[in-house]
Write a protein that holds these residues in place. Structure first.
Motif, PDB file in Angstrom:
ATOM      1  N   GLY A   5       6.335   3.144 -15.405  1.00 25.23           N
ATOM      2  CA  GLY A   5       6.438   3.385 -13.969  1.00 25.23           C
ATOM      3  C   GLY A   5       5.074   3.280 -13.341  1.00 25.23           C
ATOM      4  O   GLY A   5       4.047   3.335 -14.018  1.00 25.23           O
ATOM      5  N   GLU A   6       5.052   3.125 -12.038  1.00 28.11           N
ATOM      6  CA  GLU A   6       3.764   3.021 -11.353  1.00 28.11           C
ATOM      7  C   GLU A   6       3.028   4.350 -11.411  1.00 28.11           C
ATOM      8  O   GLU A   6       3.614   5.412 -11.693  1.00 28.11           O
ATOM      9  CB  GLU A   6       3.977   2.599  -9.902  1.00 28.11           C
ATOM     10  N   ALA A   7       1.738   4.306 -11.144  1.00 33.91           N
ATOM     11  CA  ALA A   7       0.932   5.525 -11.153  1.00 33.91           C
ATOM     12  C   ALA A   7       1.494   6.519 -10.154  1.00 33.91           C
ATOM     13  O   ALA A   7       1.771   6.183  -9.003  1.00 33.91           O
ATOM     14  CB  ALA A   7      -0.516   5.185 -10.809  1.00 33.91           C
ATOM     15  N   GLY A   8       1.692   7.756 -10.611  1.00 33.55           N
ATOM     16  CA  GLY A   8       2.155   8.810  -9.728  1.00 33.55           C
ATOM     17  C   GLY A   8       3.652   8.933  -9.599  1.00 33.55           C
ATOM     18  O   GLY A   8       4.142   9.766  -8.841  1.00 33.55           O
ATOM     19  N   VAL A   9       4.418   8.162 -10.335  1.00 32.85           N
ATOM     20  CA  VAL A   9       5.863   8.184 -10.158  1.00 32.85           C
ATOM     21  C   VAL A   9       6.502   9.366 -10.872  1.00 32.85           C
ATOM     22  O   VAL A   9       7.663   9.686 -10.608  1.00 32.85           O
ATOM     23  CB  VAL A   9       6.477   6.851 -10.642  1.00 32.85           C
ATOM     24  N   GLY A  10       5.785  10.015 -11.778  1.00 30.22           N
ATOM     25  CA  GLY A  10       6.322  11.222 -12.419  1.00 30.22           C
ATOM     26  C   GLY A  10       6.460  11.141 -13.919  1.00 30.22           C
ATOM     27  O   GLY A  10       7.174  11.947 -14.535  1.00 30.22           O
ATOM     28  N   LYS A  11       5.776  10.207 -14.566  1.00 31.26           N
ATOM     29  CA  LYS A  11       5.900  10.039 -16.023  1.00 31.26           C
ATOM     30  C   LYS A  11       5.358  11.258 -16.768  1.00 31.26           C
ATOM     31  O   LYS A  11       5.997  11.755 -17.697  1.00 31.26           O
ATOM     32  CB  LYS A  11       5.132   8.781 -16.460  1.00 31.26           C
ATOM     33  N   THR A  12       4.199  11.733 -16.350  1.00 35.50           N
ATOM     34  CA  THR A  12       3.589  12.865 -17.043  1.00 35.50           C
ATOM     35  C   THR A  12       4.440  14.116 -16.917  1.00 35.50           C
ATOM     36  O   THR A  12       4.672  14.827 -17.899  1.00 35.50           O
ATOM     37  CB  THR A  12       2.179  13.130 -16.481  1.00 35.50           C
ATOM     38  N   TYR A 149       3.415   4.601 -19.880  1.00 35.67           N
ATOM     39  CA  TYR A 149       2.436   3.602 -19.450  1.00 35.67           C
ATOM     40  C   TYR A 149       2.622   3.325 -17.967  1.00 35.67           C
ATOM     41  O   TYR A 149       3.682   3.546 -17.406  1.00 35.67           O
ATOM     42  CB  TYR A 149       2.612   2.295 -20.233  1.00 35.67           C
ATOM     43  N   ARG A 150       1.566   2.829 -17.367  1.00 31.53           N
ATOM     44  CA  ARG A 150       1.618   2.466 -15.956  1.00 31.53           C
ATOM     45  C   ARG A 150       2.060   1.011 -15.830  1.00 31.53           C
ATOM     46  O   ARG A 150       1.354   0.105 -16.241  1.00 31.53           O
ATOM     47  CB  ARG A 150       0.240   2.600 -15.312  1.00 31.53           C
ATOM     48  N   SER A 151       3.197   0.802 -15.251  1.00 35.05           N
ATOM     49  CA  SER A 151       3.693  -0.561 -15.083  1.00 35.05           C
ATOM     50  C   SER A 151       2.888  -1.335 -14.047  1.00 35.05           C
ATOM     51  O   SER A 151       2.751  -2.552 -14.136  1.00 35.05           O
ATOM     52  CB  SER A 151       5.167  -0.547 -14.706  1.00 35.05           C
ATOM     53  N   ASP A 152       2.334  -0.651 -13.039  1.00 32.88           N
ATOM     54  CA  ASP A 152       1.599  -1.369 -12.003  1.00 32.88           C
ATOM     55  C   ASP A 152       0.200  -1.761 -12.460  1.00 32.88           C
ATOM     56  O   ASP A 152      -0.503  -2.498 -11.759  1.00 32.88           O
ATOM     57  CB  ASP A 152       1.519  -0.544 -10.714  1.00 32.88           C
ATOM     58  N   ASP A 153      -0.216  -1.296 -13.629  1.00 32.75           N
ATOM     59  CA  ASP A 153      -1.508  -1.703 -14.176  1.00 32.75           C
ATOM     60  C   ASP A 153      -1.397  -2.914 -15.096  1.00 32.75           C
ATOM     61  O   ASP A 153      -2.397  -3.419 -15.584  1.00 32.75           O
ATOM     62  CB  ASP A 153      -2.141  -0.546 -14.971  1.00 32.75           C
ATOM     63  N   LEU A 154      -0.186  -3.334 -15.350  1.00 34.42           N
ATOM     64  CA  LEU A 154       0.021  -4.409 -16.321  1.00 34.42           C
ATOM     65  C   LEU A 154      -0.076  -5.763 -15.634  1.00 34.42           C
ATOM     66  O   LEU A 154       0.928  -6.381 -15.283  1.00 34.42           O
ATOM     67  CB  LEU A 154       1.379  -4.252 -17.015  1.00 34.42           C
ATOM     68  N   HIS A 155      -1.300  -6.231 -15.450  1.00 32.23           N
ATOM     69  CA  HIS A 155      -1.493  -7.564 -14.895  1.00 32.23           C
ATOM     70  C   HIS A 155      -1.035  -8.609 -15.908  1.00 32.23           C
ATOM     71  O   HIS A 155      -0.707  -8.297 -17.051  1.00 32.23           O
ATOM     72  CB  HIS A 155      -2.958  -7.781 -14.518  1.00 32.23           C
ATOM     73  N   ARG A 156      -1.020  -9.848 -15.513  1.00 38.03           N
ATOM     74  CA  ARG A 156      -0.419 -10.905 -16.345  1.00 38.03           C
ATOM     75  C   ARG A 156      -1.072 -11.024 -17.701  1.00 38.03           C
ATOM     76  O   ARG A 156      -0.417 -11.369 -18.685  1.00 38.03           O
ATOM     77  CB  ARG A 156      -0.494 -12.253 -15.614  1.00 38.03           C
ATOM     78  N   ALA A 179      11.893   4.813 -11.415  1.00 39.47           N
ATOM     79  CA  ALA A 179      11.848   4.291 -10.050  1.00 39.47           C
ATOM     80  C   ALA A 179      11.286   5.341  -9.099  1.00 39.47           C
ATOM     81  O   ALA A 179      11.210   6.531  -9.412  1.00 39.47           O
ATOM     82  CB  ALA A 179      13.249   3.874  -9.614  1.00 39.47           C
ATOM     83  N   ARG A 180      10.880   4.895  -7.934  1.00 38.93           N
ATOM     84  CA  ARG A 180      10.430   5.838  -6.907  1.00 38.93           C
ATOM     85  C   ARG A 180      11.614   6.666  -6.414  1.00 38.93           C
ATOM     86  O   ARG A 180      12.764   6.273  -6.530  1.00 38.93           O
ATOM     87  CB  ARG A 180       9.817   5.071  -5.733  1.00 38.93           C
ATOM     88  N   PHE A 181      11.276   7.816  -5.838  1.00 37.24           N
ATOM     89  CA  PHE A 181      12.320   8.683  -5.304  1.00 37.24           C
ATOM     90  C   PHE A 181      12.941   8.072  -4.052  1.00 37.24           C
ATOM     91  O   PHE A 181      12.256   7.449  -3.232  1.00 37.24           O
ATOM     92  CB  PHE A 181      11.754  10.048  -4.928  1.00 37.24           C
ATOM     93  N   ALA A 182      14.226   8.289  -3.906  1.00 32.02           N
ATOM     94  CA  ALA A 182      14.888   7.995  -2.633  1.00 32.02           C
ATOM     95  C   ALA A 182      14.574   9.112  -1.652  1.00 32.02           C
ATOM     96  O   ALA A 182      14.022  10.154  -2.006  1.00 32.02           O
ATOM     97  CB  ALA A 182      16.391   7.864  -2.841  1.00 32.02           C
ATOM     98  N   ARG A 183      14.918   8.916  -0.395  1.00 33.97           N
ATOM     99  CA  ARG A 183      14.601   9.924   0.636  1.00 33.97           C
ATOM    100  C   ARG A 183      15.189  11.283   0.280  1.00 33.97           C
ATOM    101  O   ARG A 183      14.519  12.313   0.415  1.00 33.97           O
ATOM    102  CB  ARG A 183      15.100   9.457   1.994  1.00 33.97           C
ATOM    103  N   ARG A 210       5.094   7.553   4.166  1.00 35.94           N
ATOM    104  CA  ARG A 210       3.724   7.361   3.699  1.00 35.94           C
ATOM    105  C   ARG A 210       3.652   7.272   2.185  1.00 35.94           C
ATOM    106  O   ARG A 210       2.859   6.510   1.633  1.00 35.94           O
ATOM    107  CB  ARG A 210       2.828   8.516   4.177  1.00 35.94           C
ATOM    108  N   SER A 211       4.471   8.063   1.509  1.00 35.80           N
ATOM    109  CA  SER A 211       4.431   8.074   0.037  1.00 35.80           C
ATOM    110  C   SER A 211       5.263   6.962  -0.577  1.00 35.80           C
ATOM    111  O   SER A 211       5.059   6.597  -1.731  1.00 35.80           O
ATOM    112  CB  SER A 211       4.954   9.409  -0.494  1.00 35.80           C
ATOM    113  N   GLU A 212       6.226   6.434   0.188  1.00 40.50           N
ATOM    114  CA  GLU A 212       7.168   5.434  -0.308  1.00 40.50           C
ATOM    115  C   GLU A 212       7.887   5.898  -1.570  1.00 40.50           C
ATOM    116  O   GLU A 212       8.244   5.125  -2.441  1.00 40.50           O
ATOM    117  CB  GLU A 212       6.471   4.098  -0.579  1.00 40.50           C
ATOM    118  N   GLY A 213       8.077   7.226  -1.639  1.00 40.20           N
ATOM    119  CA  GLY A 213       8.826   7.784  -2.749  1.00 40.20           C
ATOM    120  C   GLY A 213       8.032   8.039  -4.002  1.00 40.20           C
ATOM    121  O   GLY A 213       8.596   8.458  -5.016  1.00 40.20           O
ATOM    122  N   ASN A 214       6.699   7.815  -3.975  1.00 42.43           N
ATOM    123  CA  ASN A 214       5.865   8.101  -5.139  1.00 42.43           C
ATOM    124  C   ASN A 214       5.704   9.617  -5.262  1.00 42.43           C
ATOM    125  O   ASN A 214       5.199  10.279  -4.359  1.00 42.43           O
ATOM    126  CB  ASN A 214       4.503   7.439  -4.974  1.00 42.43           C
TER     127      ASN A 214
END
Length: 980
Positions: A5-12, A149-156, A179-183, A210-214
């Motif tokens: 998931g992306e950084a801050g999505v709640g993996k930890t 792992y951070r999925s948004d850090d995985l460049h090509r 996934a990010r949180f819904a409203r 502002r958070s886009e669910g992160n």
């Protein structure tokens, strides 16, 4: 379970809750964090942390579980007190993997153990490889492995991308993408954070937008709101992350800033040493940062990390470059003053990283060299390579007086020539740039980066004078040759360049190794008496200079060459002698290589039973040394290959499947694919076989060695024939033998020629197949005349080829097949004996010798069952039904009144009269519309009939149906002779 998931999505947080629940349920848990600095020379850092946690929890229990493995495991858990692996032992790393798996198996004998690894995107290569080994090995014990792992850090180009893809293909691995949180979920989160049930709808909407669910951003914004009563933040992510840092008092901000420069976490003592604060002020500042949820104490209680890695990154981004350099310099100096501030296994890597990021080349280069040496002692070659690359990068930036103080150390390759005299007045023991290049060349090769190894070797050649240092230059040419071998090139030109440099010089280890490499290249591609002489010369020189390992390697190659060149018993005797002698010097690579060659050659000679026993012995040695994923894989392939012709394919398939589960797709090389293809053909899975083979095209089978290209061509021919693609089968055969067959590969050439001739025989009378048949058969004959018949298996194949050539030319007789049967029976192998028996039975049936045909056909069925050949069994059954030959002599089939009439096969196959009409037209290449027109039916009805025919014949397409009809001679009027 791989949690991304992306950084801050709640993996930890998810992982923390899971570990707490697991502990409540009675499991033992351990958590290790990958360090951002870990990718810069700190191998296995998260596993070291996790094992230390387990040691604190389990104490004596863990020590008992590690009993007998202390030396191998000391690299991960120094508290065990082991002496550690032998420096430079490239196999110790594999043993470390094996014994770590055994440790977890013991720990999980009566409990569930949870091993969690956080921030896998920062992992070093050694950690990833060890974790993958555990995932593939621990599938039969109560160990739960979880990694985030951070999925948004995985460049090509991120190394974790292919790693995750490979792991996800394993059945035991699940991958969860958060996934990010819904409203609505953000609203629930805010209700918990703000401790209120009545939320301002505008506040929820603003924070959600502002958070886009992160989840992390939601939390940050909520805490900001709690502190200020309003949300007046910049849209910049860095500003959001720095709000709480900037709100800290100055001492706490100083602590946070210095902590950010340390790495992913920082030890209390190290942090205190770099801060210009009193001990009381340090405690107070840390307490403030922890209370503000900026820093979090680690489980060990002696170190700290940022509550979220994004916050640390924001703090670092807010620093000026000169500030970052200054912070790294303070850490480096503090660590040099007191080495006990960090764990011993991290000291050199951390120091090298600090000096490097402090932009102090004079101190960074020696530190990187030492970190590289330590990594090599731990067999962490990827981390060693990174440190050596930094050394080479910094070399030109370092003053000469610093370089003059660098002492030379032994290269990882013992054949690398050592200097014994001073050059240009310099101390012979001084480290040179070219010496670092040499070690980097070996490190790149051992870490699997052959392309980089070649680049280093090329650079080394530019820095070495072939006139002044011919042995050193020859060594670099030899490394290019070895790397070229892995890149699809035989490396012959590079080996000859190396030979040119040393052939007129005094005897040396590198000279012997160069000659041995030339002999090996010849053995694998075009063995000759010249290569045998070169190998013998290599052994002689190695013996003369005392290079015992090189000598035995050369004798191993000499023994194999003798077998390939016809001196069978002499070669096998020499190989067995080398087996015995190799045990005396305790070189695992040498031992497993000898067993690999010996078992392979025994199988080539048709001695499958002996080959099985030899391969088992070699496999036991590989497992003893922890080489399951290196030499063990090759030897296991030999074992599987020898089990197949003996009919023990179930055992073979179980071995292959078990190996793949443990080692994964990393070893899914050409040989493994070939064996999987063979097994699929035996099962009758034509589609599966074609799919396996398509994964390795004949233009990409390694280095074009005959031992790879000829089996591939043989499989391609057989698959094409079973698919009814006879033109394609001919093309594959002619391509394989177009440039002539190399000497020494008779065991591969005979089956290929036989199957190619059989394809020509089976396609006789089919439309568009006769043109070119005569030329193809003549080429097959020419190649066969060059092949050896020195062993019974080869002689049997030769008689089978005579029979297939006769079939292809319409002059088949039983006698030639009986000669093949007579020669093949004593080999004890059901294949190709079963095929010879079947052909002999068909020839007798065509000649009217029904009693003899029945006897041979029953024996063919027995041997086909032993071999497990589904397709051959189907053909045996079809012939028995067609010729009314009873396969069960106790219940003979009633002969028709007119024994000379050809029986109608439609009843046995379940075909209706109309379906026989459709099949007859289908074999002539008619389309559904053409069939409909000729039979006065609709195209849709014709399509239905075709579908029914495919089902009843158990084939996948129209081509296979036509081929099956032709093989079973359902419509003899289409051919000149019945199949025989």
């Amino acid at each position: 379970m791989l949690v991304g998931g992306e950084a801050g999505v709640g993996k930890t947080r998810l992982l923390q809750e899971f570990l707490a629940a697991a502990e409540e349920a009675g499991a033992v848990t351990a958590l290790g964090n990958c360090l951002e600095v870990g990718a810069e020379g700190l191998p296995y850092a998260p596993l070291v942390t996790a094992l230390r946690q387990l040691h604190r929890v389990l104490g004596v229990e863990l020590e008992r579980a590690a009993e007998g493995y202390e030396e191998q495991l000391s690299g991960l858990l120094p508290d065990l007190g082991g002496a550690g692996p032998t420096p430079g032992d490239e196999y110790a790393r594999t043993r470390l993997f094996e014994y770590t798996a055994r440790l977890f198996e013991r720990l999980a004998a009566d409990r569930t153990v949870v091993l969690a690894i956080e921030d896998l995107h920062w992992s070093d290569r050694s950690t990833r490889e060890l974790l993958a080994y555990l995932i593939r090995t621990l599938h039969r014990c109560r160990v739960v492995l979880v990694a985030t792992y951070r999925s948004d850090d995985l460049h090509r180009q991120h190394p974790l991308r292919p790693y995750l893809a490979e792991l996800e293909r394993l059945r035991a691995v699940q991958r969860l993408e958060l996934a990010r949180f819904a409203r609505a979920e953000v609203e629930q989160q805010l209700a918990g954070l703000l401790d209120t049930a009545a939320l301002d709808r505008g506040l929820v909407g603003w924070i959600y937008d502002r958070s886009e669910g992160n989840a992390f951003f939601v939390e940050e914004l909520a805490f900001s709101y709690q502190g200020a009563g309003k949300v007046g933040l910049s849209s910049s992510l860095r500003d959001i992350l720095l709000v709480r840092v900037e709100a800290l008092p100055e001492p706490a901000r100083q602590v946070v800033t210095m902590a950010a420069g340390a790495g992913s976490n920082v030890e209390h003592g190290l942090l205190a040493a770099v801060l210009e604060l009193s001990q009381e002020d340090v405690f107070e500042a840390l307490r403030t940062a922890v209370r503000a949820h900026v820093l979090v104490p680690e489980a060990d209680g002696d170190s700290y990390r940022f509550r979220h890695a994004l916050m640390r990154e924001a703090v670092l981004d807010d620093l000026l470059p000169v500030e970052r350099s200054w912070i790294n310099r303070r850490y480096a100096r503090a660590l040099e003053s007191d080495q006990g501030l960090v764990p011993a296994d991290q000291r050199t890597g951390r120091l090298a990283s600090y000096w490097y990021h402090a932009h102090d080349p004079a101190r960074a280069l020696p530190a990187a060299l030492e970190a590289g040496r330590q990594a090599r002692r731990g067999n962490a070659f990827a981390e060693q390579l990174l440190m050596l690359e930094r050394t080479l990068e910094l070399w030109e930036q370092v003053p000469d007086e610093v370089l003059l103080d660098l002492q030379c150390y032994d290269c990882a390759d013992e054949a690398y020539p050592r200097r014994t005299q001073a050059e240009d007045g310099a101390d012979a023991g001084r480290l040179r740039y070219v010496d670092v290049l040499a070690d980097a060349t070996v490190a790149a090769s051992r870490s699997g980066d052959q392309e980089l190894s070649v680049r280093f070797a090329k650079t080394g050649l530019r820095h070495v004078s072939e006139v002044a240092e011919p042995e050193c230059a020859a060594w670099f040419w030899l490394q290019r040759a070895r790397a070229a071998h892995y890149q699809g090139n035989i490396g012959e030109e590079e080996s000859e360049q190396a030979r040119r440099l040393v052939e007129d010089g005094p005897p040396s280890a590198v000279g012997a190794d160069v000659l041995h490499r030339i002999a090996v290249t010849g053995m694998l591609n075009h063995p000759s008496r010249m290569h045998l002489a070169i190998g013998e010369r290599a052994a002689h020189i190695a013996r003369e200079v005392g290079a015992r390992t090189v000598e035995l390697h050369a004798l191993n190659t000499v023994g194999a060459l003798r077998v390939l060149l016809g001196e069978i018993e002499e070669g096998l005797t020499l190989l067995r002698e080398v087996c015995v002698q190799s045990r005396e010097i305790d070189d695992p690579y040498l031992q497993t290589r000898v067993y690999n060659n010996l078992s392979s050659l025994e199988e080539q000679l048709g001695r499958s039973e002996e080959a099985v026993e030899t391969a088992r012995e070699g496999l036991a040695i590989a497992r003893h040394y922890g080489l399951n994923t290196i030499s063990g894989v090759v030897i296991l392939g030999n074992l599987v290959e020898s089990l197949l012709p003996l009919g023990r394919h179930r055992e073979a398939e179980e071995l292959l499947t078990s190996n793949l589960e443990q080692t994964g797709e990393a070893v899914l090389n050409y040989n493994v694919v070939r064996l999987q293809t063979e097994l699929a053909l035996l099962r009758g899975d034509l589609a599966g076989a074609a799919e396996y083979l398509a994964g390795v095209s004949n233009g990409n089978v390694g280095d074009r060695q005959p031992q790879r290209t000829l089996p591939w061509a043989d499989l391609a021919v057989r698959i094409a024939v079973r698919s009814g693609l006879f033109a394609e089968a001919r093309n594959e055969l002619l391509t394989a033998i177009g440039n002539g067959l190399s000497t020494g590969f008779d065991h591969l050439a005979w089956p290929l020629l036989v199957h190619g001739a059989a394809a020509e025989a089976d396609s006789r009378g089919l439309p568009d197949t006769d043109a070119g048949r005569t030329e193809a058969l003549e080429q097959i004959r020419r190649e066969a005349q060059r092949l050896s018949r020195i062993v019974p298996l080869y002689e049997g194949w030769a008689h089978m080829l005579d029979g297939e050539l006769a079939r292809a030319e319409g002059r088949n007789t039983p006698e030639v097949w009986l000669r093949a049967v007579e020669v093949l029976r004593p080999t004890g192998r059901p294949y190709p004996l079963a095929e010879a028996l079947f052909r002999a039975a068909a020839a007798h049936a065509a000649a009217g010798a029904r009693e003899e045909a029945g006897r041979l056909l029953r024996e063919a069925e027995e041997q086909a069952r032993k071999h497990g050949d589904t397709e051959l069994l189907r053909e045996v059954t079809a012939l028995a039904e067609r010729a009314r030959l009873p396969l069960d002599p106790s219940a003979p089939t009633q002969l028709p009144a007119d024994s000379g009439a050809v029986p109608d096969p439609s009843a046995a196959l379940g075909l209706t009269a109309r379906e026989c009409d459709v099949l007859r037209l289908l074999t002539l290449g008619r389309t559904n519309r053409q069939i409909a027109e000729e039979l006065y039916i609709s195209p849709k009805t014709a399509s239905v009939h075709v579908s029914n025919i495919l089902t009843k014949l158990e084939v996948g397409n129209r081509g296979e149906a036509a081929a099956a009809a032709h093989r079973m001679r359902l419509f003899p009027q289409h051919t000149t002779r019945p199949r025989s």
